[in-house]
Design an enzyme around this catalytic site. Structure first.
Site, PDB file in Angstrom:
ATOM      1  N   LYS A 156       0.826  -1.218   0.000  1.00 27.69           N
ATOM      2  CA  LYS A 156       0.000   0.000   0.000  1.00 27.69           C
ATOM      3  C   LYS A 156       0.860   1.268   0.000  1.00 27.69           C
ATOM      4  CE  LYS A 156      -2.226  -1.877   3.515  1.00 27.69           C
ATOM      5  NZ  LYS A 156      -1.824  -3.281   3.310  1.00 27.69           N
ATOM      6  N   ILE A 157       1.893   1.299   0.832  1.00 26.54           N
ATOM      7  CA  ILE A 157       2.705   2.521   0.922  1.00 26.54           C
ATOM      8  C   ILE A 157       3.649   2.625  -0.277  1.00 26.54           C
ATOM      9  CG2 ILE A 157       4.475   3.731   2.268  1.00 26.54           C
ATOM     10  CD1 ILE A 157       3.122   2.493   4.801  1.00 26.54           C
ATOM     11  N   ARG A 236      10.738   0.318   9.102  1.00 26.98           N
ATOM     12  CA  ARG A 236      11.099  -0.139  10.445  1.00 26.98           C
ATOM     13  C   ARG A 236      12.610  -0.019  10.596  1.00 26.98           C
ATOM     14  NH1 ARG A 236       6.674   0.628  11.628  1.00 26.98           N
ATOM     15  NH2 ARG A 236       5.091  -0.780  12.465  1.00 26.98           N
ATOM     16  N   GLU A 265      14.866   2.541  18.540  1.00 33.97           N
ATOM     17  CA  GLU A 265      14.006   3.696  18.816  1.00 33.97           C
ATOM     18  C   GLU A 265      13.078   3.521  20.014  1.00 33.97           C
ATOM     19  OE1 GLU A 265      11.653   3.713  15.062  1.00 33.97           O
ATOM     20  OE2 GLU A 265       9.894   3.385  16.310  1.00 33.97           O
ATOM     21  N   HIS A 297       9.589   8.745  14.026  1.00 34.12           N
ATOM     22  CA  HIS A 297       8.462   7.865  13.650  1.00 34.12           C
ATOM     23  C   HIS A 297       7.169   8.671  13.489  1.00 34.12           C
ATOM     24  CE1 HIS A 297       7.466   3.332  13.823  1.00 34.12           C
ATOM     25  NE2 HIS A 297       6.532   3.941  13.125  1.00 34.12           N
ATOM     26  N   GLN A 298       7.237   9.668  12.620  1.00 32.13           N
ATOM     27  CA  GLN A 298       6.079  10.550  12.464  1.00 32.13           C
ATOM     28  C   GLN A 298       5.435  10.460  11.082  1.00 32.13           C
ATOM     29  OE1 GLN A 298       8.439  14.456  12.745  1.00 32.13           O
ATOM     30  NE2 GLN A 298       6.937  14.970  11.188  1.00 32.13           N
ATOM     31  N   PHE A 300       3.386   8.537   9.786  1.00 36.04           N
ATOM     32  CA  PHE A 300       1.935   8.230   9.791  1.00 36.04           C
ATOM     33  C   PHE A 300       1.100   9.417  10.281  1.00 36.04           C
ATOM     34  CE2 PHE A 300       0.703   8.064  14.269  1.00 36.04           C
ATOM     35  CZ  PHE A 300       1.950   8.167  14.882  1.00 36.04           C
TER      36      PHE A 300
HETATM   37  N1  LIG Z   1       6.881   5.311   9.777  1.00 41.65           N
HETATM   38  C1  LIG Z   1       5.586   5.102   9.944  1.00 41.65           C
HETATM   39  O1  LIG Z   1       4.903   5.951  10.541  1.00 41.65           O
HETATM   40  C2  LIG Z   1       4.919   3.874   9.373  1.00 41.65           C
HETATM   41  C3  LIG Z   1       3.529   3.836   9.306  1.00 41.65           C
HETATM   42  C4  LIG Z   1       2.902   2.731   8.744  1.00 41.65           C
HETATM   43  C5  LIG Z   1       3.640   1.649   8.283  1.00 41.65           C
HETATM   44  N2  LIG Z   1       4.997   1.696   8.374  1.00 41.65           N
HETATM   45  C6  LIG Z   1       5.795   0.559   7.885  1.00 41.65           C
HETATM   46  O2  LIG Z   1       5.577   0.424   6.486  1.00 41.65           O
HETATM   47  C7  LIG Z   1       5.540  -0.960   6.162  1.00 41.65           C
HETATM   48  C8  LIG Z   1       4.778  -1.151   4.862  1.00 41.65           C
HETATM   49  O3  LIG Z   1       3.416  -0.835   5.087  1.00 41.65           O
HETATM   50  P1  LIG Z   1       2.295  -1.161   3.982  1.00 41.65           P
HETATM   51  O4  LIG Z   1       1.015  -0.686   4.557  1.00 41.65           O
HETATM   52  O5  LIG Z   1       2.718  -0.698   2.660  1.00 41.65           O
HETATM   53  O6  LIG Z   1       2.326  -2.762   4.032  1.00 41.65           O
HETATM   54  P2  LIG Z   1       1.824  -3.758   2.897  1.00 41.65           P
HETATM   55  O7  LIG Z   1       1.646  -5.067   3.589  1.00 41.65           O
HETATM   56  O8  LIG Z   1       0.700  -3.187   2.121  1.00 41.65           O
HETATM   57  O9  LIG Z   1       3.090  -3.845   1.915  1.00 41.65           O
HETATM   58  C9  LIG Z   1       4.280  -4.486   2.255  1.00 41.65           C
HETATM   59  C10 LIG Z   1       4.905  -5.004   0.959  1.00 41.65           C
HETATM   60  O10 LIG Z   1       6.158  -5.620   1.287  1.00 41.65           O
HETATM   61  C11 LIG Z   1       6.252  -6.815   0.556  1.00 41.65           C
HETATM   62  N3  LIG Z   1       7.154  -7.778   1.187  1.00 41.65           N
HETATM   63  C12 LIG Z   1       6.881  -8.727   2.111  1.00 41.65           C
HETATM   64  N4  LIG Z   1       7.986  -9.435   2.396  1.00 41.65           N
HETATM   65  C13 LIG Z   1       8.973  -8.909   1.629  1.00 41.65           C
HETATM   66  C14 LIG Z   1      10.337  -9.211   1.458  1.00 41.65           C
HETATM   67  N5  LIG Z   1      10.902 -10.213   2.154  1.00 41.65           N
HETATM   68  N6  LIG Z   1      11.066  -8.481   0.590  1.00 41.65           N
HETATM   69  C15 LIG Z   1      10.484  -7.473  -0.117  1.00 41.65           C
HETATM   70  N7  LIG Z   1       9.187  -7.137  -0.014  1.00 41.65           N
HETATM   71  C16 LIG Z   1       8.449  -7.855   0.854  1.00 41.65           C
HETATM   72  C17 LIG Z   1       4.839  -7.357   0.477  1.00 41.65           C
HETATM   73  O11 LIG Z   1       4.691  -8.295  -0.599  1.00 41.65           O
HETATM   74  C18 LIG Z   1       4.051  -6.077   0.263  1.00 41.65           C
HETATM   75  O12 LIG Z   1       3.904  -5.776  -1.112  1.00 41.65           O
HETATM   76  C19 LIG Z   1       4.898  -1.602   7.396  1.00 41.65           C
HETATM   77  O13 LIG Z   1       5.273  -2.967   7.518  1.00 41.65           O
HETATM   78  C20 LIG Z   1       5.432  -0.769   8.520  1.00 41.65           C
HETATM   79  O14 LIG Z   1       6.622  -1.386   8.991  1.00 41.65           O
HETATM   80  C21 LIG Z   1       5.646   2.764   8.908  1.00 41.65           C
END
Ligand SMILES: NC(=O)c1ccc[n+]([C@@H]2O[C@H](COP(=O)([O-])OP(=O)(O)OC[C@H]3O[C@@H](n4cnc5c(N)ncnc54)[C@H](O)[C@@H]3O)[C@@H](O)[C@H]2O)c1
Length: 333
Positions: A156-157, A236, A265, A297-298, A300
């Site tokens: 998604k991101i 992360r 963190e 970690h902001q 979001f």
């Molecule tokens: N900094 C922040 O405030 C914040 C906020 C939300 C999420 N996040 C982080 O962002 C990450 C991604 O979020 P998202 O909503 O896009 O998740 P998501 O599940 O929609 O997407 C994750 C993608 O990573 C892929 N993936 C899984 N294993 C993998 C691997 N071994 N190698 C490469 N790709 C792989 C998946 O196939 C998927 O397409 C979360 O896991 C979270 O750690 C950070």
């Protein structure tokens, strides 16, 4: 239902109370500012539902303590759940739910903000202007148009990052263990991980923290990268081998780094430590570099995301309370 909500700041309380109004205030919310871990788990003794955030430590020990009380559901107020021991949840008969997509745009837009700030040195220009120093020395950036951006993880991101970068006319390549067909419309070309390292001017990581992605940016990966590469991590902290990143910056291999997350963190981010001595040496070194932006970690943190996190968390809990199927259940493998 009585819910023990850990790691709460003023803004969490505000948004959760507001969301609760949508549910007719049926939920009895008890806010704890402290993090949830094995030392604090006893506070939740009397609560069937416990709500946690990203740096709460739901290790086996914590889960075992919760299981001795009334806890039957963990409601994670985030998408990622690497802080929860899923095997232990199964062992102790506790379910968990999360908020899978509260605002992928928020994190994607923040990622781009980091890229542009690092590239055009906005953080340095801001400091300079406050000192009435309007020299441009050292502030030169590059055009984003035509640059190759490597995205690791196109869920998604990552997909939203690609969508925005398409507008900049970047050349977008990606690696994902499970490529996302929806990304094609953003001209994403999938390739292997080493090619991402070798070909990208900018690398941004959006995969979850799992054993395979732990320290995905390590000494070997950095050695393959272009000189002067920019690396962004809003996912992360443990995706970076922090020492290897510092070495890469010192050797001038890495041109700039944006980090909204950090390996260590959990006792640092979300807190005001401005009058304390920070004992974390690696973080202290990172904060001295002019070509590094660290934020706490902001990514979001938008009003849209906060509304969605609060609403979906309470909706998840309502489903549990009514004995319905849990739409956003985190299933143990
Ligand atoms: N900094 C922040 O405030 C914040 C906020 C939300 C999420 N996040 C982080 O962002 C990450 C991604 O979020 P998202 O909503 O896009 O998740 P998501 O599940 O929609 O997407 C994750 C993608 O990573 C892929 N993936 C899984 N294993 C993998 C691997 N071994 N190698 C490469 N790709 C792989 C998946 O196939 C998927 O397409 C979360 O896991 C979270 O750690 C950070």
């Amino acid at each position: 239902m009585k819910i023990a909500i850990f790691s709460t700041k003023e803004y969490d309380i505000e948004f959760l109370n507001k969301a609760n109004e949508n549910f007719g205030n049926v939920h009895e919310l008890k806010f704890f500012e402290t993090k949830l871990n094995k030392e604090t788990a006893l506070l939740a003794n009397d609560f069937e539902v416990v709500s946690a955030f990203v740096n709460d430590d739901l290790s086996r020990e914590t889960i075992e303590i919760l299981s001795r009380g009334k806890t039957k559901l963990i409601a994670q107020r985030a998408a990622g759940y690497n802080n929860i021991d899923l095997k232990a949840l199964k062992e102790f008969g506790i379910k968990a739910v999360r908020v899978p997509a509260y605002s992928p745009n928020a994190v994607a837009e923040y990622t781009i903000a980091m890229m542009l700030s690092l590239n055009r040195k906005i953080h340095r220009a801001y400091d300079r202007a406050r000192e009435k120093n309007f020299s441009l020395k050292g502030l030169m950036g590059f055009d984003m148009k035509g640059k190759t951006v490597g995205i690791i993880g196109t869920g998604k991101i990552g997909m939203n990052v690609a969508r925005i970068l398409k507008g900049f006319d970047c050349n977008i390549i990606a690696y994902d263990k499970y490529p996302n067909p929806d990304c094609e419309e953003f001209c994403v070309e999938y390739t292997d991980l080493d090619s991402i390292f070798e070909k990208s001017d900018i690398i941004t990581i959006h995969s979850p923290l799992v054993p395979e992605t732990y320290h995905i940016i390590n000494k070997r990966a950095i050695s393959l990268m272009k000189d002067g590469v920019m690396i962004i991590n809003t996912s992360r902290g443990e995706l970076f081998d922090t020492q290897a990143v510092i070495d890469g910056i010192k050797s001038r291999k890495i041109g700039s780094v944006g980090m909204d997350v950090y390996e260590e963190e959990s006792d640092i981010f979300f807190e005001d430590l401005s009058d304390k001595v920070v004992e974390d040496d690696l973080l202290s070194i990172l904060l001295t570099f002019p070509n590094v932006i660290v934020t706490g970690h902001q990514a979001f943190f938008t009003d849209t995301a906060m509304n969605n996190i609060a609403y979906v968390t309470l909706e998840n809990i309502s489903e549990y309370e009514k004995g319905l199927e849990l739409t956003n259940e985190i299933k143990s493998k």
